[in-house]
Motif scaffolding. Structure first.
Motif, PDB file in Angstrom:
ATOM      1  N   UNK A  28      44.670  25.236 -72.729  1.00 42.66           N
ATOM      2  CA  UNK A  28      45.252  24.984 -74.046  1.00 42.66           C
ATOM      3  C   UNK A  28      44.287  24.138 -74.874  1.00 42.66           C
ATOM      4  N   UNK A  29      43.742  24.734 -75.922  1.00 39.94           N
ATOM      5  CA  UNK A  29      42.787  24.045 -76.782  1.00 39.94           C
ATOM      6  C   UNK A  29      43.444  23.695 -78.110  1.00 39.94           C
ATOM      7  N   UNK A  30      43.012  22.590 -78.743  1.00 41.21           N
ATOM      8  CA  UNK A  30      43.536  22.255 -80.068  1.00 41.21           C
ATOM      9  C   UNK A  30      43.259  23.381 -81.052  1.00 41.21           C
ATOM     10  N   UNK A  31      44.195  23.626 -81.938  1.00 41.06           N
ATOM     11  CA  UNK A  31      44.048  24.695 -82.923  1.00 41.06           C
ATOM     12  C   UNK A  31      43.206  24.192 -84.078  1.00 41.06           C
ATOM     13  N   UNK A  32      41.990  24.720 -84.202  1.00 44.26           N
ATOM     14  CA  UNK A  32      41.099  24.304 -85.301  1.00 44.26           C
ATOM     15  C   UNK A  32      41.263  25.192 -86.525  1.00 44.26           C
ATOM     16  N   UNK A  33      42.167  26.158 -86.462  1.00 49.62           N
ATOM     17  CA  UNK A  33      42.363  27.049 -87.609  1.00 49.62           C
ATOM     18  C   UNK A  33      43.380  26.495 -88.603  1.00 49.62           C
TER      19      UNK A  33
ATOM     20  N   UNK B 253      33.533  16.848 -84.780  1.00 47.05           N
ATOM     21  CA  UNK B 253      34.575  16.167 -84.022  1.00 47.05           C
ATOM     22  C   UNK B 253      35.600  17.157 -83.487  1.00 47.05           C
ATOM     23  N   UNK B 254      35.897  18.193 -84.253  1.00 50.88           N
ATOM     24  CA  UNK B 254      36.807  19.234 -83.788  1.00 50.88           C
ATOM     25  C   UNK B 254      36.243  19.921 -82.554  1.00 50.88           C
ATOM     26  N   UNK B 255      34.933  20.216 -82.574  1.00 50.35           N
ATOM     27  CA  UNK B 255      34.295  20.834 -81.410  1.00 50.35           C
ATOM     28  C   UNK B 255      34.365  19.905 -80.203  1.00 50.35           C
ATOM     29  N   UNK B 256      34.191  18.606 -80.437  1.00 49.72           N
ATOM     30  CA  UNK B 256      34.277  17.647 -79.340  1.00 49.72           C
ATOM     31  C   UNK B 256      35.689  17.565 -78.771  1.00 49.72           C
ATOM     32  N   UNK B 257      36.687  17.635 -79.636  1.00 49.33           N
ATOM     33  CA  UNK B 257      38.074  17.573 -79.160  1.00 49.33           C
ATOM     34  C   UNK B 257      38.442  18.808 -78.343  1.00 49.33           C
ATOM     35  N   UNK B 258      37.919  19.952 -78.738  1.00 51.32           N
ATOM     36  CA  UNK B 258      38.160  21.161 -77.952  1.00 51.32           C
ATOM     37  C   UNK B 258      37.468  21.063 -76.590  1.00 51.32           C
TER      38      UNK B 258
END
Length: 376
Positions: A188-193, A222-227
């Motif tokens: 389950x990855x954070x939704x960056x969309x 930062x979004x890439x790091x959170x994923x």
């Protein structure tokens, strides 16, 4: 003559713009002071690679050397002759604006580098300037235009640093997701969309700052790091870690084999690791102990639930080190190797099960080795 000409220019400016000499020289002094901040930012940006490599002492030494260099160059800027050698106010203002942008960019990169380091991306290779170029000179005086070009170069390098962090995080996230997907484990990855924005439609205002593209770039990194963090954290619940360490060997694999008691063909539902009695048995992933007791043929058993429908089973134990309902982490000692049940000698029988059906544990452990090698 030079001094009189410069005074005439200053007077001319007062007539055209109404700037008092005290205000002019105060503003000029502030711009020069701002160059000291520019120097600090310039010194830091090229060392991103060394920061990511953990060479902090080398970075500090390099900063001190470059600060000393910049102090010499800034002293030149204080030269009265240079201050009177033409109208440089506009150039200095532009350089000051570039300096502020570089400072903002560098602070964001520093925060991203720190976060990447916390997430185990410390080995990422970043672009690195060899040495901060000396402030260029022209007719013996510092050249503001050449200095501006150096600042822009540093801005490009810090932008490359952000791109490098994002690329590394994205690549490793894809590797983790791909490996675990082959094991039937969903990450389950954070939704960056999610890009919902809004507000009333208002006319633009003169002088109102536009959203900084640097900030937008940093948010993307930062979004890439959170994923990547979410993908890495999913490994905590995946039984891909060795359930035993120390003096052991794999004595039997998964699948059909010659039964050690009957001599006929029989299915073996796990991996056997021969080890001395009392060797610690470790949880292969984080989870909750769901069973502690005896099962027919298995002897003493501990089972752990890990989510995604996965359960690991540890059998032929000599003693229990855990209890039902206990939360365990990767590597938590949960039992001791033994030879209870249907066993020819002390060993750990290790299973991975989904919906009470056995899976090949070797696939899980091999995946773990590949991923841990990549992350390390």
């Amino acid at each position: 003559m030079l001094r009189q000409s410069a005074s005439f220019r200053a007077d001319g400016q007062r007539e055209r713009r109404g700037i008092h000499p005290a205000i002019f020289y105060t503003t000029f002094a502030l711009l020069l002071s701002g160059n000291a901040l520019q120097g600090t930012a310039l010194l830091m940006a090229p060392d991103i690679a060394r920061l990511l490599g953990g060479q902090n002492e080398l970075v500090i030494t390099a900063y001190e050397d470059r600060l000393a260099q910049m102090r010499v160059e800034i002293d030149r800027l204080h030269s009265r002759n240079y201050a009177q050698a033409g109208d440089i106010n506009l150039q200095l203002q532009e350089l000051s604006a570039q300096q502020e942008t570089l400072l903002e960019q560098h602070q964001l990169v520093k925060a991203l580098v720190t976060k990447a380091d916390e997430l185990g991306l410390a080995s990422v290779s970043m672009p690195d300037s060899a040495v901060l170029p000396e402030l260029a000179t022209r007719n013996g005086n510092p050249d503001v235009a050449a200095t501006s070009a150096s600042v822009l170069q540093m801005m490009d390098e810090t932008q490359e640093a952000m791109s490098g962090i994002a690329s590394a995080a994205t690549e490793r996230t894809a590797s983790i997701v791909g490996e675990l997907s082959r094991l039937g484990i969903r990450v389950n990855l954070p939704d960056t969309d999610l890009d919902g924005i809004g507000g009333p439609l208002l006319a633009s205002l003169d002088g109102a700052d536009q959203v900084s593209p640097i900030l937008e770039d940093a948010n993307a990194v930062m979004s890439a790091l959170m994923r990547f963090k979410a993908a890495r954290d999913s490994l905590e619940l995946a039984p891909v870690h060795m359930p035993i360490v120390g003096n052991f060997r794999q004595s039997s694999g998964y699948g059909n084999r010659k039964d050690p008691f009957t001599g006929g063909r029989a299915f073996h539902s796990g991996l056997d690791f021969a080890a001395p009695t009392g060797t610690a048995v470790l949880s292969a992933a984080s989870g909750v102990v769901s069973f502690v007791g005896e099962r027919s043929g298995y002897g003493k058993v501990v089972e752990v639930e890990h989510g995604n429908g996965l359960v690991t089973r540890y059998a032929h134990l000599s003693a229990y080190l855990s209890r039902k309902g206990q939360q365990v982490q990767i590597g938590t000692p949960i039992a001791k190797v033994g030879s209870t049940g249907r066993s020819t000698g002390p060993h750990l029988h290790f299973e991975v099960r989904r919906a009470d059906e056995p899976l090949d544990p070797k696939s899980f452990l091999d995946t773990g080795k590949r991923l841990l090698a990549m992350l390390n």
